[in-house]
Design a protein around this motif. Structure first.
Motif, mmCIF file in Angstrom:
data_model
loop_
_atom_site.group_PDB
_atom_site.id
_atom_site.type_symbol
_atom_site.label_atom_id
_atom_site.label_comp_id
_atom_site.label_asym_id
_atom_site.label_seq_id
_atom_site.Cartn_x
_atom_site.Cartn_y
_atom_site.Cartn_z
ATOM 1 N N ILE A 103 121.559 153.639 2.642
ATOM 2 C CA ILE A 103 120.954 153.851 1.334
ATOM 3 C C ILE A 103 121.016 152.591 0.475
ATOM 4 N N GLN A 104 122.062 151.804 0.601
ATOM 5 C CA GLN A 104 122.165 150.577 -0.200
ATOM 6 C C GLN A 104 121.061 149.589 0.171
ATOM 7 N N VAL A 127 126.677 161.830 -2.406
ATOM 8 C CA VAL A 127 125.490 161.722 -3.263
ATOM 9 C C VAL A 127 125.905 161.911 -4.714
ATOM 10 N N ASN A 128 125.590 160.931 -5.537
ATOM 11 C CA ASN A 128 125.882 161.004 -6.973
ATOM 12 C C ASN A 128 124.752 161.772 -7.648
ATOM 13 N N MET A 134 120.959 156.405 -6.849
ATOM 14 C CA MET A 134 120.069 155.774 -5.872
ATOM 15 C C MET A 134 119.456 156.791 -4.917
ATOM 16 N N TYR A 135 120.196 157.824 -4.524
ATOM 17 C CA TYR A 135 119.627 158.842 -3.637
ATOM 18 C C TYR A 135 118.491 159.584 -4.325
ATOM 19 N N ALA A 137 116.663 158.706 -6.911
ATOM 20 C CA ALA A 137 115.518 157.831 -7.169
ATOM 21 C C ALA A 137 114.744 157.554 -5.881
ATOM 22 N N PHE A 138 115.464 157.329 -4.792
ATOM 23 C CA PHE A 138 114.827 157.070 -3.501
ATOM 24 C C PHE A 138 114.014 158.275 -3.035
ATOM 25 N N LEU A 139 114.620 159.463 -3.110
ATOM 26 C CA LEU A 139 113.940 160.674 -2.651
ATOM 27 C C LEU A 139 112.746 161.025 -3.530
ATOM 28 N N ALA A 140 112.821 160.675 -4.821
ATOM 29 C CA ALA A 140 111.706 160.963 -5.726
ATOM 30 C C ALA A 140 110.436 160.245 -5.277
ATOM 31 N N VAL A 141 110.586 159.007 -4.795
ATOM 32 C CA VAL A 141 109.418 158.253 -4.308
ATOM 33 C C VAL A 141 108.890 158.872 -3.016
#
Length: 315
Positions: A103-104, A127-128, A134-135, A137-141
């Motif tokens: 994820i980083q 997962v925060n 970051m998780y 935000a990443f999944l939203a895209v």
């Protein structure tokens, strides 16, 4: 050919059953040591052999886990169309139908991965759930690219201090579909021999953490290291270790900080025990060499800070 254990097969089947009737993002809970990495490997193989166009992504937080999970998938399916996306592993392949990623490394370029049908998150308790994490935000895209994206989380710890169950807030996960982390589940796995009945040995040396503060349910790292990285404390603790571990061939030690790890390794040498400290200030090649030596038995002891924690696999 790898034959899954009954509970691994049940966990895989629970995914099929869930998606027949539900549109959420499920969680699977299995205790440490029960072989969670086999579940996405077998599921991905079975789905892709039936529906060739499906595209998968597995996310986790450290390169050691990416490498371990990828090795399991390749053992299950030697010809898998697998790409690795990890700066630590020096690979940036994002286009193949199956990608195992850190994820980083991936967080700033979610669009590269394109259409994905299912995302597995290994060690999902990390997962925060901050909206800006970051998780999320990443999944939203990815969900913009594919609004029907499904996310499956796996963890040995479905409950977190200060948060509750991982699906309570519903920001990512919505349901627990398989759980052997309960008291009944543990006892069943122990009685059937799938887990070892570990018996901790209480130490004579007790650490004094009465003046160490806490934040979000965890000790403040700098204060903890200051409190326990004391030469006399380390000496007494390691003397007990040498006595209790004399008939054990692998010693995995955990330190409270980088300096603490180095001090432990240096002091073990005084007991004539070869030990290497593994941490983020070493270059990756140093850490990799030490881990390989530990796993092949040529290095008896290894002490780490923040490297060989969640998900480290040494059968």
């Amino acid at each position: 050919m790898i034959i899954p254990r009954w509970y691994q097969e049940e966990a895989i089947n629970s995914i099929y059953h869930y998606f027949m009737q539900n549109n959420g993002n499920p969680l699977i809970g299995l205790p440490t040591g029960t072989g969670k990495s086999l579940i996405p490997a077998l599921f991905i193989q079975r789905v892709m052999q039936q529906w060739h166009s499906q595209r998968f992504l597995l996310l986790t937080h450290v390169k050691e886990l990416i490498e371990q999970n990828a090795d399991v998938l390749r053992e299950v399916w030697p010809n898998v169309p697998l790409g690795i996306y990890s700066a630590g592993l020096k690979e940036k392949n994002y286009a193949l139908p199956v990608v195992y990623a850190g994820i980083q490394s991936a967080k700033n370029n979610p669009h590269l991965f394109g259409h994905r049908d299912i995302v597995f998150i290994d060690e999902a308790h990390l997962v925060n759930l901050d909206e800006a994490s970051m998780y999320l935000a990443f999944l939203a895209v990815l969900k913009i690219i594919n609004p029907k994206l499904k996310v499956i989380g796996m963890s040995a710890t479905l409950y977190r201090m200060g948060q509750g169950m991982l699906h309570d807030k519903g920001l990512i996960f919505t349901d627990v579909i398989y759980d052997k982390t309960t008291l009944e589940g543990f006892n069943q796995l122990l009685s059937e021999g799938f887990m070892a009945p570990l018996i901790p040995l209480r130490t004579k040396m007790q650490l004094d953490v009465s003046n160490v503060g806490m934040a979000k349910g965890e000790f403040i790292q700098s204060q903890l290291q200051h409190a326990v990285d004391v030469a006399e404390v380390t000496y007494q603790g390691l003397r007990e270790l040498v006595e209790a571990g004399q008939n054990r061939r692998s010693w995995l030690l955990f330190a409270s900080g980088i300096e603490h790890a180095e001090h432990i390794a240096a002091m073990l040498a005084q007991f004539n025990i070869d030990c290497v400290a593994v941490h983020s200030k070493n270059n990756p090649e140093q850490n990799d060499r030490a881990i390989r030596a530990f796993k092949d038995g040529s290095l008896r002891a290894i002490v780490n800070y923040g490297k060989l924690t969640t998900g480290f696999n040494h059968p």
